[in-house]
Design a protein around this motif. Structure first.
Motif, PDB file in Angstrom:
ATOM      1  N   PRO A  55       0.772  -1.107  -0.090  1.00  0.00           N
ATOM      2  CA  PRO A  55       0.065   0.012   0.089  1.00  0.00           C
ATOM      3  C   PRO A  55       0.897   1.190  -0.126  1.00  0.00           C
ATOM      4  O   PRO A  55       1.912   1.570   0.454  1.00  0.00           O
ATOM      5  CB  PRO A  55      -0.804  -0.103   1.463  1.00  0.00           C
TER       6      PRO A  55
ATOM      7  N   GLY B 260      -6.442  -1.748  -5.773  1.00  0.00           N
ATOM      8  CA  GLY B 260      -7.337  -1.493  -4.533  1.00  0.00           C
ATOM      9  C   GLY B 260      -6.889  -0.054  -4.108  1.00  0.00           C
ATOM     10  O   GLY B 260      -5.817   0.164  -3.944  1.00  0.00           O
TER      11      GLY B 260
ATOM     12  N   VAL C 271      -6.966   1.433  -0.196  1.00  0.00           N
ATOM     13  CA  VAL C 271      -7.081   1.162   1.131  1.00  0.00           C
ATOM     14  C   VAL C 271      -7.173   2.697   2.118  1.00  0.00           C
ATOM     15  O   VAL C 271      -6.149   3.472   1.694  1.00  0.00           O
ATOM     16  CB  VAL C 271      -5.825   0.552   1.610  1.00  0.00           C
ATOM     17  N   TRP C 272      -7.884   2.477   3.014  1.00  0.00           N
ATOM     18  CA  TRP C 272      -7.789   3.488   4.032  1.00  0.00           C
ATOM     19  C   TRP C 272      -7.204   3.069   5.383  1.00  0.00           C
ATOM     20  O   TRP C 272      -7.949   1.847   5.878  1.00  0.00           O
ATOM     21  CB  TRP C 272      -9.250   4.164   4.184  1.00  0.00           C
TER      22      TRP C 272
ATOM     23  N   GLU D  93      -6.157  -0.690   9.655  1.00  0.00           N
ATOM     24  CA  GLU D  93      -6.963  -0.653   8.264  1.00  0.00           C
ATOM     25  C   GLU D  93      -8.340  -0.700   8.560  1.00  0.00           C
ATOM     26  O   GLU D  93      -8.810  -1.259   9.241  1.00  0.00           O
ATOM     27  CB  GLU D  93      -6.342  -1.896   7.351  1.00  0.00           C
TER      28      GLU D  93
ATOM     29  N   ARG E 228     -10.989  -1.499   2.212  1.00  0.00           N
ATOM     30  CA  ARG E 228     -10.349  -1.455   0.886  1.00  0.00           C
ATOM     31  C   ARG E 228     -11.258  -1.823   0.183  1.00  0.00           C
ATOM     32  O   ARG E 228     -12.457  -2.740   0.304  1.00  0.00           O
ATOM     33  CB  ARG E 228      -9.260  -2.224   0.926  1.00  0.00           C
TER      34      ARG E 228
ATOM     35  N   GLU F  24     -11.380  -3.087  -4.229  1.00  0.00           N
ATOM     36  CA  GLU F  24     -10.433  -3.708  -4.985  1.00  0.00           C
ATOM     37  C   GLU F  24     -11.315  -3.770  -6.375  1.00  0.00           C
ATOM     38  O   GLU F  24     -12.576  -3.845  -6.540  1.00  0.00           O
ATOM     39  CB  GLU F  24      -9.958  -5.047  -4.744  1.00  0.00           C
TER      40      GLU F  24
END
Length: 180
Positions: A89, A112, A114-115, A123, A126, A128
């Protein structure tokens, strides 16, 4: 919708593209493909690519923030390149507005968004998708950000209960997400 741009005058064309446009600039069958962006705002998520990617800073400067890596941050200045291993990431945070190129495999596979929790860095969520050379990547980015913003449960940390703010798509020039 075509995702092709001419590489001619990249530094002049890039600001017209917008933040994280990642517009393909080489003939459709070129491997690796080059994707051009002019970024002024922090990328609103960490991008994960199934295959290795390389970032190149053509103007301005940016920090590349990496997760799950032995290196957590790399400051990119004009002429710098950052290799991002598959599955890592990474987020681009401009220090000074600038133009960047992403080198990516023609058959890039899954990607993807991702936050991470703004407080404890867990995390959060996410989304994708399968990379499509004929669709502008920012369409996928916009769709992922719109879904994330609309889902308060996705934005709420399961560990510390902090809530990630919604993402202003208009600030990025992403007004109409297409893919789901």
């Amino acid at each position: 919708m075509t995702n092709r741009r001419r590489m001619l005058h990249a530094l002049k064309v890039a600001p017209e593209l917008g933040n994280y446009a990642d517009a393909a600039v080489l003939p459709a069958d070129t491997d690796p493909q080059l994707y051009l962006s002019h970024n002024e705002l922090p990328q609103p998520f960490h991008l994960v690519c199934e295959k290795d990617t390389v970032l190149s800073q053509m103007s301005g400067s940016s920090d590349v923030l990496l997760r799950d890596s032995s290196v957590n941050r790399f400051r990119m200045k004009i002429g710098d390149h950052v290799y991002v291993p598959a599955g890592t990431p990474h987020q681009i945070v401009p220090v000074e507005a600038g133009t960047a190129i992403r080198f990516m495999a023609l058959k890039a596979g899954r990607q993807g968004a991702v936050w991470y929790c703004p407080d404890c860095q867990t995390e959060l969520h996410r989304y994708e998708w399968e990379h499509d050379n004929d669709v502008t990547p920012s369409s996928f980015y916009a769709a992922a950000c719109a879904r994330f913003s609309a889902d308060e449960a996705a934005r709420t940390c399961g560990s510390c209960k902090a809530v990630h703010p919604e993402i202003d798509l208009a600030a990025f020039g992403w007004s109409s997400p297409v893919p789901a």
